[in-house]
Structure formats: C-alpha cells, structure tokens
Enzyme design. Structure first.
Site, PDB file in Angstrom:
ATOM      1  N   SER A 118      -5.274   0.469   1.669  1.00 54.25           N
ATOM      2  CA  SER A 118      -5.287   0.575   3.121  1.00 54.25           C
ATOM      3  C   SER A 118      -6.674   0.881   3.690  1.00 54.25           C
ATOM      4  CB  SER A 118      -4.253   1.620   3.536  1.00 54.25           C
ATOM      5  OG  SER A 118      -4.113   1.647   4.919  1.00 54.25           O
ATOM      6  N   HIS A 119      -6.793   2.037   4.327  1.00 52.58           N
ATOM      7  CA  HIS A 119      -8.040   2.380   5.022  1.00 52.58           C
ATOM      8  C   HIS A 119      -9.046   3.070   4.115  1.00 52.58           C
ATOM      9  CE1 HIS A 119      -4.945   5.388   5.177  1.00 52.58           C
ATOM     10  NE2 HIS A 119      -5.889   6.283   5.141  1.00 52.58           N
ATOM     11  N   LYS A 172       3.716  -1.394  10.008  1.00 53.69           N
ATOM     12  CA  LYS A 172       2.970  -1.330  11.257  1.00 53.69           C
ATOM     13  C   LYS A 172       2.050  -2.544  11.290  1.00 53.69           C
ATOM     14  CE  LYS A 172      -0.018   2.120   9.087  1.00 53.69           C
ATOM     15  NZ  LYS A 172       0.534   3.226   8.304  1.00 53.69           N
ATOM     16  N   ASP A 228      -7.561  -1.798  10.177  1.00 47.38           N
ATOM     17  CA  ASP A 228      -8.011  -1.187   8.925  1.00 47.38           C
ATOM     18  C   ASP A 228      -8.029  -2.188   7.770  1.00 47.38           C
ATOM     19  OD1 ASP A 228      -5.285  -1.454   8.498  1.00 47.38           O
ATOM     20  OD2 ASP A 228      -5.197   0.356   7.250  1.00 47.38           O
ATOM     21  N   ASP A 284      -6.111  -3.169   5.330  1.00 50.55           N
ATOM     22  CA  ASP A 284      -5.021  -4.122   5.092  1.00 50.55           C
ATOM     23  C   ASP A 284      -4.351  -4.592   6.376  1.00 50.55           C
ATOM     24  OD1 ASP A 284      -3.999  -1.565   5.480  1.00 50.55           O
ATOM     25  OD2 ASP A 284      -2.179  -1.971   4.329  1.00 50.55           O
ATOM     26  N   ASP A 289      -2.846  -3.043   8.972  1.00 51.63           N
ATOM     27  CA  ASP A 289      -1.677  -2.471   9.639  1.00 51.63           C
ATOM     28  C   ASP A 289      -2.028  -1.417  10.689  1.00 51.63           C
ATOM     29  OD1 ASP A 289      -2.389  -0.613   7.749  1.00 51.63           O
ATOM     30  OD2 ASP A 289      -0.418  -0.477   6.785  1.00 51.63           O
ATOM     31  N   ARG A 290      -3.246  -0.879  10.648  1.00 46.76           N
ATOM     32  CA  ARG A 290      -3.628   0.110  11.667  1.00 46.76           C
ATOM     33  C   ARG A 290      -4.392  -0.537  12.806  1.00 46.76           C
ATOM     34  NH1 ARG A 290      -5.503   5.785   8.917  1.00 46.76           N
ATOM     35  NH2 ARG A 290      -3.580   6.078   7.731  1.00 46.76           N
TER      36      ARG A 290
HETATM   37  C1  G1P Z   1      -1.536   8.704   6.323  1.00 47.15           C
HETATM   38  C2  G1P Z   1      -1.025   8.891   7.734  1.00 47.15           C
HETATM   39  C3  G1P Z   1       0.378   8.365   7.857  1.00 47.15           C
HETATM   40  C4  G1P Z   1       0.417   6.904   7.422  1.00 47.15           C
HETATM   41  C5  G1P Z   1      -0.187   6.756   6.032  1.00 47.15           C
HETATM   42  C6  G1P Z   1      -0.328   5.290   5.625  1.00 47.15           C
HETATM   43  O1  G1P Z   1      -0.740   9.430   5.422  1.00 47.15           O
HETATM   44  O2  G1P Z   1      -1.085  10.257   8.107  1.00 47.15           O
HETATM   45  O3  G1P Z   1       0.811   8.509   9.173  1.00 47.15           O
HETATM   46  O4  G1P Z   1       1.727   6.419   7.411  1.00 47.15           O
HETATM   47  O5  G1P Z   1      -1.489   7.340   6.000  1.00 47.15           O
HETATM   48  O6  G1P Z   1      -1.129   4.582   6.512  1.00 47.15           O
HETATM   49  P1  G1P Z   1      -1.173  10.866   4.855  1.00 47.15           P
HETATM   50  O7  G1P Z   1      -2.531  10.702   4.225  1.00 47.15           O
HETATM   51  O8  G1P Z   1      -1.260  11.784   6.044  1.00 47.15           O
HETATM   52  O9  G1P Z   1      -0.095  11.249   3.897  1.00 47.15           O
HETATM   53 ZN    ZN Z   2      -3.399   0.269   6.264  1.00 47.45          ZN
END
Ligand code: G1P
Ligand code: ZN
Length: 552
Positions: free
Chosen positions: A122-123, A385, A286, A288, A290-291
């Site tokens: 992801s990010h 998302k 981000d 992938d 989704d953000r």
């Molecule tokens: C974080 C975000 C959460 C999101 C997840 C995946 O998780 O807080 O809302 O769903 O990334 O993108 P966390 O690192 O807080 O467990």
């Molecule tokens: Zn992501």
C-alpha cells in the site's frame, strides 16, 4: 495461446521449519522486502493461501500488484504455484500492474472467480530495502475477513512444504492467453475495465465541460499504480493537458518517495495547492491506488469531512441518484458523516479500523458509502476503498455546485457544524515502549470515568469492540477510547500495518456547532485535547518523542 511444451512437473519443496511470523496485519502480510526474499518465505505464505482459500482448485484467481520492487517475481511464483495447485484460470495484467480497487472489480466481474492476490504494501515505500506485501481478497472482491486471514496464518504455522512447477516466465508485456499445464493464464489490460466502471458511475461529459471551463486541476500519482489509470481518465478521456498527472510512471521504488497521499509525503502537491494559486483542485493516491487526498486552493479536506461531504451530495452524482442505503465509518473516523446521516435519516455504522469490516455491510446492501480517516473512501461499486473514484466523486460534486472547495467546506460546516479532527502518528517507536504506554493506559480505563481532562470531564473510557451486525462475528481490542462529556474524544491505537517498530496513532476530535467558531486551525482548536492526551498517556515520556512524526 502459448502452451508450455510439456505439462510441467510438480515439485514438492520441503521447509526445514515452518515460518512463525506470517500473521497478516490490518491489510495483508507486510514485511521489509529482504524478509520476503528469504528462501521459501513468499512461497510459504502463498501455499497457505492456496490451501485455505475456498474453491481454488479449478477456480479463477485474479493476480496483480502496485508495480513495486518484487511485483514481477511474485507474479511469476504465483503462476507457477497456481499451476501446481491446479487453479483453473489466473487473470493477471500487463506488466502485473493492477490497482487494489481495479483488482476488486476484476474479481467481482470475472466468472468463477474465487478471489485474488494483490501484491502491495500500500502506502509503505518500495524497493530492495523497503517494504513488500501480499494481500488476499475473497470472492466478493474484498479483503479477506479475519476468519480467513487467521486460517491462512494457522496453515503457515504447521506447513511442511509447498508445491510449485518450474517453467519459463510467462510474458506479461502484452495481453494474451497462455497455458501452464491445466492452468490458463490470461493477461488482460488492468486499466480499461476499471475506467469503464468509472464511466458508468460518473458523467464524463459533464466533467469534461466543467474541467474545460477554467477549473485547473492537478493529480499526483506519486510514481505508483494510479499513473496509467489517471492519465487515461484525466488526459485521454477528460481532455486535460498532458502533465495534469504528475509522477505518472509507476516505478519499482516510487522514485524513492513514500507513496502516501498526505500533507507530509505529498508535500510538493500540498504546497502547490495550499501556497499557490495555479490550481483550483489537487489530489493524490497511494501506492496501490486505494487512498486519496483531496485539496482545494488553500484548502485541505480532512478525510473524515470528505466522507461527510460525499454523503451529503451523493444524489447529485450520476451513479448515486437513487439515494443511499446507509453509510459506515471506522471508529476513529470523525462523526462528521454521522451528522449528515442523521439529516438524511439513513443508518450510520461504526466499525473497527480496516476496510475488511465494511465488506459484510456492503454485501448485505446495508450501506452504499463508507470511509476511514486514513484517506480511504469508497462505495458499493467495489469492495475496497478507491482513490480515483473519490477524486471523480469530488469533481462531480464541484461540477454541480460550481464553487471552490473552500466554499463547499464552509457551506458544509455552516449546515452541520464542524468536527475538528486530527491524527497524530508516532512512528518507529520501540516496541516495548509502545506496549508499555498502551498497557498502562488500558489498565487505567476502569478508573477514568468522571475524572477531569482537557478542561472537560471523562464520560466514558473503554476498549472498542465490535459485533458485526450481519454475521455476528466479534472483534475486540480495537483501540482505547476516551470520550469526554462535551462530545470531544481521543482514541489511542497501535498500527497494524507498520513494519518497523511500533506506530502509535492518536486520534483527536472536537465538535463545534454550526453557530460557533468554524474557521480555526484544527491544531489550535484541538490544543487542549492534545495536551490532555499527553498528560493522560505520557506519550512524550514513553516514546521519547516531543512531536509526532506525521500530523494529518
Ligand atoms: C492503516 C489505517 C487504516 C487502513 C489501513 C490500510 O492501518 O489506519 O485505516 O485501513 O492502514 O490502508 P493501521 O496502520 O492504523 O493499522
Ligand atoms: Zn493502499
């Protein structure tokens, strides 16, 4: 169709010992790349997935990723293991590029599809020394629910070995059909299908006219997966000038950046909007896809507010004209959307952090929109998302309202009041220090009600737990909540996605009614709560950090 010359021989590889650290977190198994490069590490997790995901043998799987370092190798391994496990068909994409929301859509629309494997952290940054990840999605296109993740983890703990075939890598540079033993590998364009879905949900003619009428926008793909999708949508279909999409080429290391669309990691974009006058609107997604982050000229839209605005204006948007069944937000997300839901007289659900908890509500038709404070917004069009969807939703609202983002926000707060909101992250805290902070506060909870705090009084202090209203499953230990008499609150959580040390997240919220002070800087509006949180939990003392690493 190309076929491997002979049916490849299945090889059973034994593990000296099962891996003990393959428990998926908030969103899949995420680890530093070198951990994934250990011999058999990736294969072990995949074997557990292929043994556990219902219907794999003879079924269809969708596979793709955000293009980060390791993507191509992982797809190759998955194809060879899928063949050994007699998966009927694997659908993958050109160059293995597939955003998470596009993967969700592909899973949902491919006949016989039993789920998908998405390669992404992801990010988190990517590269040989950064992070890699494997996410598993179920047949509904959504992230594996907890029971499935736990079953996969259980399988890894006792795994003796895995099955794989040896064969030349399947070319992914163009769409095509290939055969590996009894498994058909279909390479499709990962962009087109998603773009068609967006055209169904949004009025592209209206958007083209609006954006061409003097509403300059810029989109930052952060050298991650949304580049090809955004170019196709904004530059090809909506006719915006080349260069509207910045950093549009996906790179294995995201150009050395941190592909997280927030004010810290998407700073050049934030500066362009918050300090300059060139653009009326800016957005980023981000790693992938989704953000999303939404910015207007001199205006940052808090993601909790974004969900509320989208909810309030949904019926103006083509795909949502029939109204909303309900909405949902994660517990730490502000109650801005609750206020809108109340006015619309639709149900509003509060779920634990993580998109997987929205799945049952979406599948049961109980909600149409959902979101998280962590820059995640989505709807029932997929089961993830969706960053670009959120950007198009915002542009569609603006195309109808014909006002600036800042004006839209002012009007919103003047109607519903404002939920001042901020999240403070303390990253790479030493594990034991974070556990100590959390544990100490947890032990205090039963004694806190009635105590003064931040010029207010604690009404309730507890640890959030959730019972899914659809399937009755329960999830406990989902964050510490300190709820004050005025309605303000602070939440403490430990991240389930970090890969280095622990990340403490502190979420702060204060409500101001619509006749109150609506234009304060959120950090100023929340200052007493910020001080109160430190006083209560000893953040500085435990972490040794005087300020958060990231403030959103
Ligand atoms: C974080 C975000 C959460 C999101 C997840 C995946 O998780 O807080 O809302 O769903 O990334 O993108 P966390 O690192 O807080 O467990
Ligand atoms: Zn992501």
């Amino acid at each position: 169709m190309t076929a491997s010359a002979t049916t490849p021989q299945v090889r059973h590889v034994s593990l000296a010992a099962p891996f003990q650290d393959q428990k998926p977190g908030t969103s899949g198994l995420r680890r530093p790349t070198p951990v994934f490069q250990q011999p058999h590490y990736l294969e072990s997790f995949l074997e557990a997935v292929l043994q556990t995901l219902p219907g794999v043998q003879g079924g269809t799987l969708v596979v793709g990723g955000d293009g980060r370092y390791g993507n191509r190798r992982a797809i190759d391994v998955i194809l060879r293991m899928a063949c050994a496990h007699r998966v009927g068909r694997v659908i993958t994409t050109t160059n293995g590029i597939l955003s998470t929301p596009a993967a969700s859509h592909l899973i949902r629309t491919s006949p016989g599809c039993v789920g998908g494997i998405i390669l992404s952290a992801s990010h988190n940054p990517g590269g040989p020394e950064e992070d890699f990840g494997v996410k598993v999605n179920g047949a509904n296109g959504g992230p594996a629910p907890e029971q499935l993740s736990n079953a996969i983890h259980q399988a890894t703990l006792t795994l003796q070995g895995y099955a794989v075939v040896e064969t030349a890598a399947i070319p992914l540079d163009r769409p095509g059909h290939h055969r590996l033993g009894t498994t058909v590998v279909e390479v499709v364009d990962g962009v087109e299908d998603f773009v068609v879905l967006m055209q169904k949900l949004f009025d592209f003619d209206q958007l083209r006219e609006f954006l061409g009428s003097g509403f300059p926008i810029t989109f930052d793909a952060l050298h991650a997966v949304t580049g090809p999708y955004a170019r196709r949508i904004f530059e090809d279909l909506l006719g915006l000038p080349a260069g509207t999409v910045r950093h549009g080429a996906p790179l294995e290391d995201f150009g050395g950046g941190h592909p997280d669309p927030n004010l810290t990691y998407a700073k050049p974009l934030a500066d362009a909007l918050l300090q300059g006058d060139e653009f009326s609107f800016g957005a980023a997604c981000d790693g992938d896809g989704d953000r999303n982050m939404i910015l207007g000229r001199r205006c940052f839209v808090n993601p909790s507010d974004s969900l509320a605005v989208i909810t309030a204006h949904a019926t103006q948007v083509k795909g949502y004209g029939q109204g909303l069944a309900g909405v949902a937000r994660s517990m730490p997300t502000s109650a801005a959307v609750d206020a809108v839901a109340e006015t619309l007289a639709i149900p509003c659900y509060e779920t634990p952090t993580g998109w997987k908890f929205f799945g049952t509500l979406l599948d049961a038709g109980k909600i149409t929109l959902c979101g998280e404070e962590s820059f995640g917004t989505g709807s029932d069009h997929v089961r993830e998302k969706d960053g670009l969807w959120a950007v198009l939703f915002w542009l569609s609202i603006l195309a109808t309202e014909r006002c600036s983002v800042a004006t839209l926000m002012e009007r919103h707060w003047a109607t519903y009041g404002r939920h001042y909101y901020s999240r403070h992250d303390y990253e790479e805290v030493e594990q034991t220090a974070a556990a100590e902070l959390y544990g100490t506060l947890q032990r205090q909870l039963p004694r806190l009600a009635g105590q003064p705090l931040a010029g207010d009084r604690i009404r309730q202090a507890d640890e959030f737990s959730y019972t899914d209203p659809v399937d009755g499953s329960t999830s406990s230990r989902q964050g510490l909540r300190i709820l004050l008499e005025s309605g303000s609150r602070m939440i403490f959580r430990l991240s389930g996605t970090g890969t280095r040390g622990a990340t403490l997240r502190l979420y702060l919220e204060r409500y101001e009614p619509n006749n109150g002070a609506l234009n304060l800087d959120p950090q100023t509006a929340l200052a007493p709560l910020i001080r109160g949180a430190d006083q209560l939990a000893g953040i500085r003392q435990h972490t040794g950090m005087s300020t958060p690493t990231v403030i959103t």
